[in-house]
Design an enzyme around this catalytic site. Structure first.
Site, mmCIF file in Angstrom:
data_model
loop_
_atom_site.group_PDB
_atom_site.id
_atom_site.type_symbol
_atom_site.label_atom_id
_atom_site.label_comp_id
_atom_site.label_asym_id
_atom_site.label_seq_id
_atom_site.Cartn_x
_atom_site.Cartn_y
_atom_site.Cartn_z
ATOM 1 N N HIS A 1 -16.564 0.587 6.109
ATOM 2 C CA HIS A 1 -16.750 -0.864 6.084
ATOM 3 C C HIS A 1 -16.844 -1.348 7.532
ATOM 4 O O HIS A 1 -16.001 -1.007 8.348
ATOM 5 C CB HIS A 1 -15.545 -1.497 5.395
ATOM 6 C CG HIS A 1 -15.882 -2.734 4.674
ATOM 7 N ND1 HIS A 1 -16.039 -3.936 5.317
ATOM 8 C CD2 HIS A 1 -16.113 -2.970 3.366
ATOM 9 C CE1 HIS A 1 -16.342 -4.856 4.432
ATOM 10 N NE2 HIS A 1 -16.402 -4.296 3.230
ATOM 11 N N TYR B 1 0.844 -1.203 0.000
ATOM 12 C CA TYR B 1 0.000 0.000 0.000
ATOM 13 C C TYR B 1 0.877 1.251 0.000
ATOM 14 O O TYR B 1 0.735 2.119 -0.869
ATOM 15 C CB TYR B 1 -0.898 -0.048 1.229
ATOM 16 C CG TYR B 1 -1.871 1.099 1.368
ATOM 17 C CD1 TYR B 1 -2.959 1.221 0.505
ATOM 18 C CD2 TYR B 1 -1.727 2.046 2.390
ATOM 19 C CE1 TYR B 1 -3.871 2.262 0.640
ATOM 20 C CE2 TYR B 1 -2.631 3.074 2.541
ATOM 21 C CZ TYR B 1 -3.707 3.184 1.663
ATOM 22 O OH TYR B 1 -4.606 4.211 1.813
HETATM 23 P P1 NAD Z 1 -12.778 1.880 0.572
HETATM 24 O O1 NAD Z 1 -12.137 0.549 0.623
HETATM 25 O O2 NAD Z 1 -14.054 2.068 1.309
HETATM 26 O O3 NAD Z 1 -13.007 2.357 -0.925
HETATM 27 C C1 NAD Z 1 -12.156 1.993 -1.971
HETATM 28 C C2 NAD Z 1 -13.021 1.679 -3.186
HETATM 29 O O4 NAD Z 1 -12.182 1.323 -4.282
HETATM 30 C C3 NAD Z 1 -13.955 0.505 -2.950
HETATM 31 O O5 NAD Z 1 -15.237 0.823 -3.392
HETATM 32 C C4 NAD Z 1 -13.329 -0.617 -3.769
HETATM 33 O O6 NAD Z 1 -14.281 -1.571 -4.173
HETATM 34 C C5 NAD Z 1 -12.715 0.153 -4.913
HETATM 35 N N1 NAD Z 1 -11.619 -0.549 -5.582
HETATM 36 C C6 NAD Z 1 -10.557 -1.146 -5.012
HETATM 37 N N2 NAD Z 1 -9.755 -1.672 -5.959
HETATM 38 C C7 NAD Z 1 -10.332 -1.384 -7.154
HETATM 39 C C8 NAD Z 1 -9.999 -1.665 -8.501
HETATM 40 N N3 NAD Z 1 -8.898 -2.354 -8.811
HETATM 41 N N4 NAD Z 1 -10.833 -1.232 -9.472
HETATM 42 C C9 NAD Z 1 -11.950 -0.550 -9.177
HETATM 43 N N5 NAD Z 1 -12.327 -0.261 -7.917
HETATM 44 C C10 NAD Z 1 -11.518 -0.674 -6.917
HETATM 45 O O7 NAD Z 1 -11.680 2.902 1.084
HETATM 46 P P2 NAD Z 1 -11.819 4.429 1.447
HETATM 47 O O8 NAD Z 1 -11.580 4.546 2.881
HETATM 48 O O9 NAD Z 1 -13.063 4.978 0.878
HETATM 49 O O10 NAD Z 1 -10.555 5.019 0.679
HETATM 50 C C11 NAD Z 1 -10.672 5.709 -0.541
HETATM 51 C C12 NAD Z 1 -9.310 6.198 -0.984
HETATM 52 O O11 NAD Z 1 -8.771 7.077 -0.003
HETATM 53 C C13 NAD Z 1 -8.287 5.093 -1.180
HETATM 54 O O12 NAD Z 1 -7.498 5.359 -2.305
HETATM 55 C C14 NAD Z 1 -7.445 5.161 0.070
HETATM 56 O O13 NAD Z 1 -6.137 4.715 -0.166
HETATM 57 C C15 NAD Z 1 -7.473 6.640 0.381
HETATM 58 N N6 NAD Z 1 -7.287 6.877 1.809
HETATM 59 C C16 NAD Z 1 -8.269 6.629 2.713
HETATM 60 C C17 NAD Z 1 -8.033 6.825 4.068
HETATM 61 C C18 NAD Z 1 -9.093 6.558 5.111
HETATM 62 O O14 NAD Z 1 -8.832 6.717 6.290
HETATM 63 N N7 NAD Z 1 -10.269 6.171 4.734
HETATM 64 C C19 NAD Z 1 -6.780 7.275 4.500
HETATM 65 C C20 NAD Z 1 -5.810 7.506 3.551
HETATM 66 C C21 NAD Z 1 -6.062 7.321 2.208
#
Ligand code: NAD
Ligand code: UDP
Length: 431
Positions: free
Chosen positions: A281, A245
Site C-alpha cells: 500500500h 492487532y
Molecule cells: P494488506 O493490508 O495489504 O492485506 C490485508 C488484506 O486483508 C487486504 O486486502 C484487506 O482488504 C483484507 N481484509 C482486511 N480485513 C478484512 C475482512 N474483515 N474481511 C475480508 N478481508 C479483509 O496486508 P499484508 O501486508 O498483505 O498482510 C497480510 C497478512 O500478513 C495480514 O494478516 C498481516 O497481519 C500479516 N502480516 C504482514 C506483515 C507485513 O509486513 N506485511 C507482517 C506480519 C504479518
C-alpha cells in the site's frame, strides 16, 4: 361553374342553329367530362403527395434510427476497446495440473499486498484460487490480471461474516497489517482477527481443509529476548495502541490450536516479520513505504524516536515461498518467517537514500511512537530445519524492485502521495 352555365346556354342556342350544335355538343361533353374528372384527378394528386410525404417521413425516421444505432455502436466499440485495454486478453502462463493434484485454495485477504503475491504463485502452479476480500486495504488491481481466468474467483466478502464454500486449503491472511491501518478501527481489527478467524477455522473444520493463519512478529510485542524464537511468549501491552492487532493475532493463534486440539483441524501458523515489495500500500505508513515515498519525492525522511530501534526486512517472494512450504509441510507449531539481517532505522534511511539516486532528502526526527518495539529479528532455525526454507533475496535487490514500483505508482498518480503518519503519544482522537 361559369363555364358550365355558358355551355348550357350555348346548347339551347345551338339547338336553334342545327349545324353548329354537333361540334359544340362534343366539345361541351369533353369539357364537362374534364370538369367532372378534375376533383378525381386532384384527389389522386393530393394522395400521391401525401404518400410521398409519408414515405419521406418514414425515410427520415429510419435514417434517424440508423444514426442513433451507429452512435451506439461507436460507443460500444470505444468501451470494448477500453475493456480490452484494462483486462488483458492473455493471462500469465500457468502449469497444468490434473484433477487429482489440483487443489481448490481459498486466500482470505488475497487482494492485499502479501495475498496477491501468494495468489500469483498458486495460480501459476495450476491450482484453483478463490480470493475473499472486503477491500479495506486491498485492491482489485492487485489481482486484476487473473480476473476472467477459469481457475480464479474473486469474492467481495467480509470474513467477520460466515462463509460457506468447498475448499481443500485456506490461507487466512485477511487483516489490516500496517499500524495506521489497524489502529484506524481497533474494534474491527479485533473482530477480523477473532470472529473472522473463528469463521475460517469453522469453515476448515466443516470441509476438512488445511488452514494456515498469518500471524505476526507482533505477538512478541516489544521483546526482551533477542533474536525472537518461537518458544518466546512475548511482551505485549494488552491495552496499548497496538493491542488490537497484537492481541488479536495472539487470540488467532490460541483459536487455531484450540481447533486443532478439540476439532482435529490441521493448522499451520506463520509468524511473519516485516515484509516489503511491489504492491505494498503506497501510504500505509510503514517505514519502507514512507521512506521510499519521501526519498522519491525529495521530502524529509521521518524517523520516529532516536532511530536506533531495529527491524529485519524480508522480500515478499521469500515470504510466499515460506508460506507455501509451511502449508505443504507436516509441521504444525508456529514458524517464524522473516529475514534475519537486522538494521536500525537510521541505517535503513541511509540505505533508501543510496538506492533512490540523486535524492537530497534530509532526515527529520519526530517523537517516538507509543509501544514501538525496540529490537526485532527472527530466529529462523525452525523454518530452516522443518521447511528447508531461508530467505534468498538481498535487501538491495528487493528494495530496488520496491523503489521501481513506487516510482511507477507516483507517475500514475496526478498528485503527490503523502506518507501516512503513525499515531503519536497524545494522538488519542483517532482511536
Ligand atoms: P494488506 O493490508 O495489504 O492485506 C490485508 C488484506 O486483508 C487486504 O486486502 C484487506 O482488504 C483484507 N481484509 C482486511 N480485513 C478484512 C475482512 N474483515 N474481511 C475480508 N478481508 C479483509 O496486508 P499484508 O501486508 O498483505 O498482510 C497480510 C497478512 O500478513 C495480514 O494478516 C498481516 O497481519 C500479516 N502480516 C504482514 C506483515 C507485513 O509486513 N506485511 C507482517 C506480519 C504479518
Ligand atoms: N518508522 C519511522 N518512520 C516512519 C515509519 C516508521 O521511523 O515514517 C519506524 C517505526 O517507529 C518503527 C519502524 O520504523 O520503529 C518500523 O515501523 P513499521 O510501521 O514499518 O512496522 P512495525 O514493525 O512497527 O509494525
Amino acid at each position: 361553374m361559369g363555364i358550365e352555365c355558358f355551355f348550357i346556354i350555348f346548347t339551347i342556342w345551338s339547338s336553334r342553329h342545327q349545324l353548329l350544335s354537333g361540334i359544340f355538343l362534343n366539345f361541351a361533353f369533353c369539357l364537362a367530362g374534364y370538369h367532372l374528372l378534375q376533383p378525381l384527378l386532384n384527389y389522386e394528386l393530393i394522395s400521391k403527395t401525401k404518400n410521398e410525404e409519408k414515405l419521406l417521413k418514414n425515410q427520415r425516421e429510419v435514417l434517424n434510427e440508423i444514426n442513433s444505432l451507429k452512435n451506439k455502436i461507436n460507443e460500444l466499440e470505444i468501451s470494448l476497446e477500453q475493456a480490452e485495454f484494462r483486462v488483458p486478453k492473455t493471462f500469465p502462463n500457468i502449469k497444468f495440473l490434473n484433477y487429482k493434484d489440483r487443489k481448490r485454495i481459498l486466500v482470505t485477504g488475497g487482494a492485499g499486498f502479501v495475498g496477491s503475491h501468494l495468489v500469483d504463485y498458486l495460480m501459476k502452479e495450476g491450482h484453483e484460487v478463490i480470493v475473499v476480500d472486503n477491500f479495506f486495504t486491498g485492491r482489485k488491481r492487485n489481482v486484476e490480471h487473473w480476473i476472467g481466468h477459469g481457475n480464479f474467483e474473486l469474492i467481495h466478502h467480509d470474513i467477520v461474516n460466515p462463509l460457506t464454500i468447498e475448499v481443500d486449503e485456506i490461507y487466512h491472511l485477511a487483516s489490516p497489517a500496517s499500524p495506521p491501518h489497524y489502529m484506524l478501527n481497533p474494534v474491527k481489527t479485533i473482530k477480523t482477527n477473532t470472529v473472522g478467524t473463528i469463521n475460517m477455522l469453522g469453515l476448515a473444520r466443516r470441509v476438512n481443509a488445511k488452514i494456515l493463519i498469518a500471524s505476526t512478529s507482533e505477538v512478541y510485542g516489544d521483546p526482551e529476548i533477542h533474536p525472537q524464537s518461537e518458544t518466546y511468549w512475548g511482551h505485549v501491552n494488552p491495552i496499548g495502541p497496538r493491542a488490537c492487532y497484537d492481541e488479536g493475532k495472539r487470540v488467532a493463534e490460541t483459536l487455531s490450536y484450540a481447533y486443532a486440539k478439540q476439532e482435529k483441524v490441521q493448522v499451520r501458523v506463520a509468524r511473519i516479520f516485516n515484509t516489503y515489495g511491489p504492491r505494498m500500500h503506497m501510504n500505509d505508513g510503514r517505514v519502507v513505504s514512507n521512506f521510499i515515498l519521501q526519498a522519491l519525492q525529495n521530502e524529509s525522511i521521518t524517523i520516529y524516536g532516536h532511530g536506533k530501534q531495529t527491524r529485519s526486512f524480508q522480500y515478499v517472494s521469500d515470504l510466499v515461498d515460506g508460506l507455501v512450504a509451511l502449508m505443504n509441510s507436516s509441521y504444525s507449531q508456529p514458524v517464524n518467517l522473516g529475514n534475519p539481517i537486522e538494521h536500525n532505522i537510521d541505517e535503513f534511511a541511509q540505505i533508501i537514500k543510496s538506492i533512490v539516486n540523486g535524492v537530497d532528502s534530509s532526515i527529520k526526527y519526530l517523537p517516538a511512537v507509543e509501544d514501538d518495539p525496540q529490537r526485532r529479528r527472527p530466529d529462523i532455525s525452525r523454518a530452516k530445519k522443518y521447511l528447508n526454507w531461508e530467505p534468498k533475496v538481498s535487501l538491495d535487490t528487493g528494495l530496488r524492485k520496491a523503489v521501481e514500483y513506487f516510482r511507477r505508482e507516483i507517475l500514475r498518480s496526478s498528485m503527490p502521495i503523502i506518507p501516512q503518519k503513525l499515531l503519536k503519544r497524545g494522538d488519542k482522537d483517532l482511536w
